[in-house]
Scaffold this active site. Sequence first.
Site, PDB file in Angstrom:
ATOM      1  N   ARG A 105       0.796  -1.239   0.000  1.00 54.61           N
ATOM      2  CA  ARG A 105       0.000   0.000   0.000  1.00 54.61           C
ATOM      3  C   ARG A 105       0.821   1.277   0.000  1.00 54.61           C
ATOM      4  O   ARG A 105       1.897   1.329   0.596  1.00 54.61           O
ATOM      5  CB  ARG A 105      -0.907  -0.001   1.246  1.00 54.61           C
ATOM      6  CG  ARG A 105      -1.971  -1.080   1.178  1.00 54.61           C
ATOM      7  CD  ARG A 105      -2.801  -1.173   2.460  1.00 54.61           C
ATOM      8  NE  ARG A 105      -3.834  -2.189   2.304  1.00 54.61           N
ATOM      9  CZ  ARG A 105      -3.605  -3.505   2.411  1.00 54.61           C
ATOM     10  NH1 ARG A 105      -2.390  -3.964   2.693  1.00 54.61           N
ATOM     11  NH2 ARG A 105      -4.596  -4.368   2.233  1.00 54.61           N
ATOM     12  N   HIS A 130      -0.993  -2.554  -4.452  1.00 56.77           N
ATOM     13  CA  HIS A 130      -0.441  -3.405  -5.517  1.00 56.77           C
ATOM     14  C   HIS A 130      -0.508  -2.785  -6.912  1.00 56.77           C
ATOM     15  O   HIS A 130      -0.858  -3.447  -7.889  1.00 56.77           O
ATOM     16  CB  HIS A 130      -1.158  -4.767  -5.523  1.00 56.77           C
ATOM     17  CG  HIS A 130      -0.907  -5.593  -4.294  1.00 56.77           C
ATOM     18  ND1 HIS A 130       0.249  -5.534  -3.564  1.00 56.77           N
ATOM     19  CD2 HIS A 130      -1.684  -6.534  -3.670  1.00 56.77           C
ATOM     20  CE1 HIS A 130       0.194  -6.380  -2.545  1.00 56.77           C
ATOM     21  NE2 HIS A 130      -0.978  -6.993  -2.580  1.00 56.77           N
ATOM     22  N   HIS A 201       2.940 -12.502  -5.999  1.00 54.64           N
ATOM     23  CA  HIS A 201       1.876 -12.719  -5.010  1.00 54.64           C
ATOM     24  C   HIS A 201       1.383 -14.169  -5.007  1.00 54.64           C
ATOM     25  O   HIS A 201       0.178 -14.413  -4.865  1.00 54.64           O
ATOM     26  CB  HIS A 201       0.722 -11.750  -5.300  1.00 54.64           C
ATOM     27  CG  HIS A 201      -0.061 -11.361  -4.097  1.00 54.64           C
ATOM     28  ND1 HIS A 201      -0.821 -12.259  -3.379  1.00 54.64           N
ATOM     29  CD2 HIS A 201      -0.193 -10.175  -3.472  1.00 54.64           C
ATOM     30  CE1 HIS A 201      -1.398 -11.627  -2.388  1.00 54.64           C
ATOM     31  NE2 HIS A 201      -1.031 -10.357  -2.413  1.00 54.64           N
ATOM     32  N   ASP A 273      -0.438 -10.024   8.410  1.00 52.81           N
ATOM     33  CA  ASP A 273      -0.425  -9.324   7.127  1.00 52.81           C
ATOM     34  C   ASP A 273       0.556  -8.168   7.300  1.00 52.81           C
ATOM     35  O   ASP A 273       0.177  -7.007   7.276  1.00 52.81           O
ATOM     36  CB  ASP A 273      -1.847  -8.831   6.780  1.00 52.81           C
ATOM     37  CG  ASP A 273      -1.935  -8.300   5.358  1.00 52.81           C
ATOM     38  OD1 ASP A 273      -0.905  -8.293   4.658  1.00 52.81           O
ATOM     39  OD2 ASP A 273      -3.029  -7.883   4.955  1.00 52.81           O
ATOM     40  N   GLU A 340       5.987 -12.365   0.279  1.00 54.11           N
ATOM     41  CA  GLU A 340       6.285 -11.449  -0.822  1.00 54.11           C
ATOM     42  C   GLU A 340       7.542 -10.656  -0.481  1.00 54.11           C
ATOM     43  O   GLU A 340       7.522  -9.823   0.422  1.00 54.11           O
ATOM     44  CB  GLU A 340       5.102 -10.498  -1.016  1.00 54.11           C
ATOM     45  CG  GLU A 340       3.784 -11.206  -1.251  1.00 54.11           C
ATOM     46  CD  GLU A 340       2.590 -10.342  -0.852  1.00 54.11           C
ATOM     47  OE1 GLU A 340       2.374  -9.302  -1.476  1.00 54.11           O
ATOM     48  OE2 GLU A 340       1.888 -10.710   0.093  1.00 54.11           O
TER      49      GLU A 340
HETATM   50  C1  BGC Z   1      -1.572  -7.628   1.346  1.00 55.96           C
HETATM   51  C2  BGC Z   1      -2.964  -7.828   1.902  1.00 55.96           C
HETATM   52  C3  BGC Z   1      -3.923  -7.830   0.765  1.00 55.96           C
HETATM   53  C4  BGC Z   1      -3.547  -8.948  -0.181  1.00 55.96           C
HETATM   54  C5  BGC Z   1      -4.453  -8.937  -1.381  1.00 55.96           C
HETATM   55  C6  BGC Z   1      -1.276  -8.759   0.411  1.00 55.96           C
HETATM   56  O1  BGC Z   1      -0.024  -8.553  -0.154  1.00 55.96           O
HETATM   57  O2  BGC Z   1      -0.610  -7.555   2.355  1.00 55.96           O
HETATM   58  O3  BGC Z   1      -3.276  -6.819   2.811  1.00 55.96           O
HETATM   59  O4  BGC Z   1      -5.234  -7.977   1.199  1.00 55.96           O
HETATM   60  O5  BGC Z   1      -2.238  -8.760  -0.611  1.00 55.96           O
HETATM   61  O6  BGC Z   1      -4.599 -10.166  -1.890  1.00 55.96           O
END
Ligand code: BGC
Length: 375
Positions: A105, A130, A201, A273, A340
Amino acid sequence: MKILTLALFAALVFVSCNQRKLVSGINPEAFYKKVDGKQVELFTLRNKSGMEMSVTNYGGRIVSLMVPDRSGKLEDIVLGYDRLSGYLTSTEQYFGAAIGRYGNRIANGLFKLDNLDYKLAINNTPNSLHGGIKGFSSKIWNAVQNGDNELELTLVSPDMDEGYPGELSVMIIYRLTEKNEVAIFYSAKTTKPTVINLTNHTYFNLHGAGNGDILDHILYLNADKYTPVNSTLIPTGTIEQVKGSPFDFTTPVAVGTRINDKNEQLAFGLGYDHNFVLNKTKDGEKVSLAAVVSDPISGRYMEVYTNEPGIQFYCGNFLKGKEIGKGNKPYNFRSALCLETQHFPDSPNHPEFPTVVLRPGAIYSSACVYKFSVK
Ligand code: BGC
């Protein structure tokens, strides 16, 4: 005679269609389609020990990854869909995707660079996540397969794409090595100063995609510190020690052991997360061990190496079972985890974090290696 010729023809068609099927059971034809006027396909990499990985140039997504267990049995251990339409119509979870221009983010989609203000597309209210609404995960990449082991993807992202400055030329190489590694190499250059943070991802479940949750997976993170977040998952700016908290994975422990502890950070993320600050030696730029995940049942063992300063450990807290994946299996809450490799979230707004600025003339380069074995 005519009947015999017809039967022979039918048999040949049957065999050739069947040969096209992958060990994963996925039919590449289900990915062969024009999207935005560009050809989408499924590419298959293989190594001599029988691992098989399929990747589509739609979003540079790893669609399947066949990995042996202790007894040599191959299982597809990554979440995804068995046809392109799944990726085009589902709730976006970024299954297997190449993420850019900025992994994770950016607060309120705003940042300043060289005294200029930039406003990004908001797709995760109130933030940009993303890469925005049409990030790299939904672009059609140019693809060239080099032999059985390597796929090269390239993309030119125009100046101000999703609000990011500079025309960015990006290359991603996926390599399935003979050492059972999935190696991902990123490089990029820009025509104007910009910010960049590329990652992948892929969601892993070492039992096999769709086979239960990952709470019993044993995790080690080579990180003494992490970056706590606010309620919208933006780093507060402080860097905290993990010691004595549920974020301490410096000694391997099952993901589920402390995930439901009463803890504000876990409440914000609905579980893990978070970005972990990787322990680096003096030559911090080099690729080094970031994480290890193992599954006591299958024996599958995955090491993660990177040259990046951070790793996002996300354990599928936003999966809700609505996503029906390969083989018609629903992907439930915490049924996979992502590791990631990255620079820290929202770095453009945190001068104290390692820089994500890329200037014309410089080459961005990043590596992530997922290495598989059994224990
Ligand atoms: C983020 C999560 C997000 C997800 C989306 C992750 O990389 O940290 O917060 O909801 O991606 O699939």
